[in-house]
Design an enzyme around this catalytic site. Structure first.
Site, PDB file in Angstrom:
ATOM      1  N   ARG A  93      -2.650  -2.015 -18.369  1.00 32.76           N
ATOM      2  CA  ARG A  93      -3.848  -1.179 -18.249  1.00 32.76           C
ATOM      3  C   ARG A  93      -3.619  -0.180 -17.122  1.00 32.76           C
ATOM      4  O   ARG A  93      -3.385  -0.573 -15.986  1.00 32.76           O
ATOM      5  CB  ARG A  93      -5.064  -2.041 -17.940  1.00 32.76           C
ATOM      6  CG  ARG A  93      -5.313  -3.123 -18.945  1.00 32.76           C
ATOM      7  CD  ARG A  93      -6.663  -3.726 -18.743  1.00 32.76           C
ATOM      8  NE  ARG A  93      -7.628  -2.905 -19.429  1.00 32.76           N
ATOM      9  CZ  ARG A  93      -7.923  -3.050 -20.703  1.00 32.76           C
ATOM     10  NH1 ARG A  93      -7.339  -3.976 -21.436  1.00 32.76           N
ATOM     11  NH2 ARG A  93      -8.821  -2.286 -21.277  1.00 32.76           N
ATOM     12  N   LYS A 103      -2.863   1.188 -24.770  1.00 32.20           N
ATOM     13  CA  LYS A 103      -3.306   1.159 -26.178  1.00 32.20           C
ATOM     14  C   LYS A 103      -2.065   1.237 -27.067  1.00 32.20           C
ATOM     15  O   LYS A 103      -1.256   0.323 -27.043  1.00 32.20           O
ATOM     16  CB  LYS A 103      -4.305   2.283 -26.419  1.00 32.20           C
ATOM     17  CG  LYS A 103      -5.576   2.126 -25.551  1.00 32.20           C
ATOM     18  CD  LYS A 103      -6.607   3.180 -25.848  1.00 32.20           C
ATOM     19  CE  LYS A 103      -7.900   2.943 -25.104  1.00 32.20           C
ATOM     20  NZ  LYS A 103      -8.016   3.690 -23.844  1.00 32.20           N
ATOM     21  N   THR A 136      -4.202   6.813 -21.503  1.00 27.96           N
ATOM     22  CA  THR A 136      -4.119   5.463 -20.955  1.00 27.96           C
ATOM     23  C   THR A 136      -2.803   4.872 -21.441  1.00 27.96           C
ATOM     24  O   THR A 136      -2.186   5.369 -22.384  1.00 27.96           O
ATOM     25  CB  THR A 136      -5.312   4.587 -21.371  1.00 27.96           C
ATOM     26  OG1 THR A 136      -5.475   4.673 -22.784  1.00 27.96           O
ATOM     27  CG2 THR A 136      -6.584   5.041 -20.701  1.00 27.96           C
ATOM     28  N   ASP A 143      -7.173  14.495 -24.305  1.00 31.99           N
ATOM     29  CA  ASP A 143      -7.215  13.074 -23.939  1.00 31.99           C
ATOM     30  C   ASP A 143      -6.637  12.305 -25.127  1.00 31.99           C
ATOM     31  O   ASP A 143      -7.304  12.116 -26.144  1.00 31.99           O
ATOM     32  CB  ASP A 143      -8.674  12.678 -23.655  1.00 31.99           C
ATOM     33  CG  ASP A 143      -8.841  11.204 -23.323  1.00 31.99           C
ATOM     34  OD1 ASP A 143      -7.913  10.426 -23.620  1.00 31.99           O
ATOM     35  OD2 ASP A 143      -9.903  10.827 -22.793  1.00 31.99           O
ATOM     36  N   GLU A 157      -0.599   4.957  -0.343  1.00 30.82           N
ATOM     37  CA  GLU A 157      -1.358   6.189  -0.552  1.00 30.82           C
ATOM     38  C   GLU A 157      -0.475   7.427  -0.386  1.00 30.82           C
ATOM     39  O   GLU A 157       0.374   7.469   0.504  1.00 30.82           O
ATOM     40  CB  GLU A 157      -2.520   6.311   0.444  1.00 30.82           C
ATOM     41  CG  GLU A 157      -3.781   5.640  -0.058  1.00 30.82           C
ATOM     42  CD  GLU A 157      -4.098   4.403   0.729  1.00 30.82           C
ATOM     43  OE1 GLU A 157      -3.163   3.751   1.202  1.00 30.82           O
ATOM     44  OE2 GLU A 157      -5.301   4.103   0.865  1.00 30.82           O
ATOM     45  N   TYR A 217       0.850  -1.197   0.000  1.00 32.27           N
ATOM     46  CA  TYR A 217       0.000   0.000   0.000  1.00 32.27           C
ATOM     47  C   TYR A 217       0.888   1.250   0.000  1.00 32.27           C
ATOM     48  O   TYR A 217       1.941   1.260   0.630  1.00 32.27           O
ATOM     49  CB  TYR A 217      -0.876   0.021   1.260  1.00 32.27           C
ATOM     50  CG  TYR A 217      -2.325  -0.275   0.942  1.00 32.27           C
ATOM     51  CD1 TYR A 217      -3.048   0.564   0.099  1.00 32.27           C
ATOM     52  CD2 TYR A 217      -2.972  -1.397   1.463  1.00 32.27           C
ATOM     53  CE1 TYR A 217      -4.358   0.290  -0.222  1.00 32.27           C
ATOM     54  CE2 TYR A 217      -4.284  -1.676   1.145  1.00 32.27           C
ATOM     55  CZ  TYR A 217      -4.975  -0.827   0.299  1.00 32.27           C
ATOM     56  OH  TYR A 217      -6.271  -1.079  -0.014  1.00 32.27           O
TER      57      TYR A 217
HETATM   58  N1  DSN Z   1     -12.950   1.295 -24.408  1.00 30.57           N
HETATM   59  C1  DSN Z   1     -11.893   2.045 -25.050  1.00 30.57           C
HETATM   60  C2  DSN Z   1     -11.970   1.910 -26.530  1.00 30.57           C
HETATM   61  O1  DSN Z   1     -12.246   0.817 -26.990  1.00 30.57           O
HETATM   62  O2  DSN Z   1     -11.727   2.848 -27.264  1.00 30.57           O
HETATM   63  C3  DSN Z   1     -11.880   3.456 -24.631  1.00 30.57           C
HETATM   64  O3  DSN Z   1     -12.152   3.591 -23.305  1.00 30.57           O
END
Ligand code: DSN
Length: 440
Positions: free
Chosen positions: A239, A233, A230, A204, A51, A49
């Site tokens: 993730r 991707k 994120t 974003d 925080e 942990y």
């Molecule tokens: N779920 C993602 C996507 O497929 O683009 C975005 O959050």
């Protein structure tokens, strides 16, 4: 070893591994993280942990986790060539939607106005989507939302129109980015529009993070106040998510992450992010990112040649959006038929789509994962032929206008398509192709 301690879960993982190996993963938000990233995410770091922020924690035993988080922050700033006197980064967000909620919580007051990309024009639910007047996200429940749209004809954003709208709407924050907009964003114009009305500009770049890192998509950092991405991707990490903020905003952002909306950071994920960031600094990553785009552009062109309408006429990045309205079919049945043929993509809304989200008019395809496997233009040409062959087999299945009949109709269509010889043949050919391209 899971294979000895829990055979049920071990078997599921084995089956999923086989699926990821033998099928073409063409959901644009998916990728294959490296073995090193996966090792880090499965490491003993998950036991701790922590925080708070490095060197300002609420627990003891923080020596190595502090060292880790500071190192990953430094790598994030280095990858995007950011000056630490101007920018800071929080690497703790659990994923994209929580990160967006954290940014909104940090920068806005309840009922403040967000101006964001409309969902069917490629936007994201966490930027404030409502359906039939029902707020479906944190943003739409607590803030006032105004959307901007793509141009009806080009399906590309018209920044003059966005500017006019912003002048009228006077948002407190202007957001760009989302899930299905295939074109590069003009961050310079977006930043200028936001600042001219006294709003923050949040870029974003979850989808294109890896492309921005490799300098093959536009970087928002010069123009934005906050950048969210994120990490799983195009950036090809675990993730998770990162929030980059101008120094003046970071205290609010850090507080919104913890204690605002999160508890203990996932240290194992932070380590995986750190590894992905260092992988993205290598010259090979730039080659990879360029190939992602070349592959998507080849795919778009080959599909176009076969009579498919490609939203915005093409792509500048890793995704291709097909509008099936000229074929008079929904994306739902083709997406399922493609799965039978071992091609995994998703049905998706398209700009000005009047069809409901469960039966939308589009198909969204992406190239990050298949490019990780080493596929190039030659394979894209083959894949376009297969996609066309499969969709052609679904053309006879036009959705009934009565919504209540749709679910049964799709079920029956799939039963028929299960026996389709062409789809079975494509499935075999895809399997042969995937056997030549390893996954990490
Ligand atoms: N779920 C993602 C996507 O497929 O683009 C975005 O959050």
């Amino acid at each position: 070893m899971i294979s000895q301690s829990d055979t049920s879960i071990a078997t599921i993982i084995k089956k999923e591994k086989l699926r990821q190996t033998t099928q073409l993963q063409m959901i644009p938000s998916e990728n294959y993280a490296s073995a090193a990233v996966r090792d880090a995410v499965g490491s003993i770091l998950m036991n701790k942990y922590s925080e708070g922020q490095p060197n300002k924690r609420y627990y003891q035993g923080m020596k190595y986790v502090d060292e880790l988080e500071l190192l990953v922050e430094q790598r994030a700033l280095d990858l995007f060539k950011l000056n630490p006197d101007e920018w800071h980064v929080n690497v703790q967000p659990y994923s994209g939607s929580p990160a967006n909620a954290e940014i909104l919580m940090a920068l806005l007051k309840p009922k403040d106005k967000i101006m964001a990309m409309y969902l069917t024009d490629g936007g994201h639910i966490s930027h404030g989507w409502s359906f039939k007047e029902r707020p479906l996200s944190f943003a739409s429940k607590f803030f006032t939302i105004e959307f901007y749209h793509v141009d009806q004809k080009t399906k590309v954003f018209d920044y003059d129109e966005i500017e006019k709208q912003a002048k009228k709407a006077k948002p407190n924050i202007l957001i760009s980015g989302g899930t299905a907009y295939p074109r590069d964003i003009n961050h310079k114009k977006m930043g200028k529009i936001a600042h001219s009305v006294g709003a923050y500009y949040l870029a974003d770049v979850s989808h294109e993070a890896g492309l921005v890192a490799a300098n093959v998509n536009a970087s928002p950092f010069k123009y934005a106040d906050v950048v969210m991405m994120t990490t799983h991707k195009t950036l090809r990490g675990p993730r998770g998510a990162m929030i980059f903020a101008r120094k003046i905003l970071i205290e609010q952002i850090d507080k919104a992450v913890f204690p605002g909306l999160q508890g203990g950071p996932h240290n194992h994920t932070i380590a995986g992010i750190g590894i992905a960031l260092s992988e993205a600094m290598k010259p090979e990553f730039k080659i990879y990112a360029k190939q992602i785009i070349k592959n998507a552009q080849t795919l778009a062109l080959e599909l176009k040649k076969r009579g498919y309408e490609i939203v915005s006429g093409g792509t500048d990045k890793h995704l291709v959006l097909i509008d099936l309205r000229n074929k008079d079919i929904s994306g739902k049945i083709p997406a399922r038929a493609l799965e039978m043929a071992n091609i995994i993509c998703n049905f998706n809304t398209v700009p000005f789509d009047s069809a409901p989200p469960l039966y939308p008019s589009g198909l969204r395809l992406g190239t990050p994962a298949i490019t990780t496997r080493g596929m190039k233009e030659k394979e894209m040409k083959k894949i376009a032929v297969w996609i066309d062959q499969v969709i052609t087999e679904t053309l006879e299945f036009k959705l009934p206008s009565d919504r209540k009949e749709r679910s049964l109709f799709v079920k029956n269509a799939m039963k028929k398509l299960e026996k389709n010889k062409i789809i079975k043949q494509v499935a075999r050919e895809v399997k042969q192709l995937t056997s030549k391209f390893l996954i990490p």
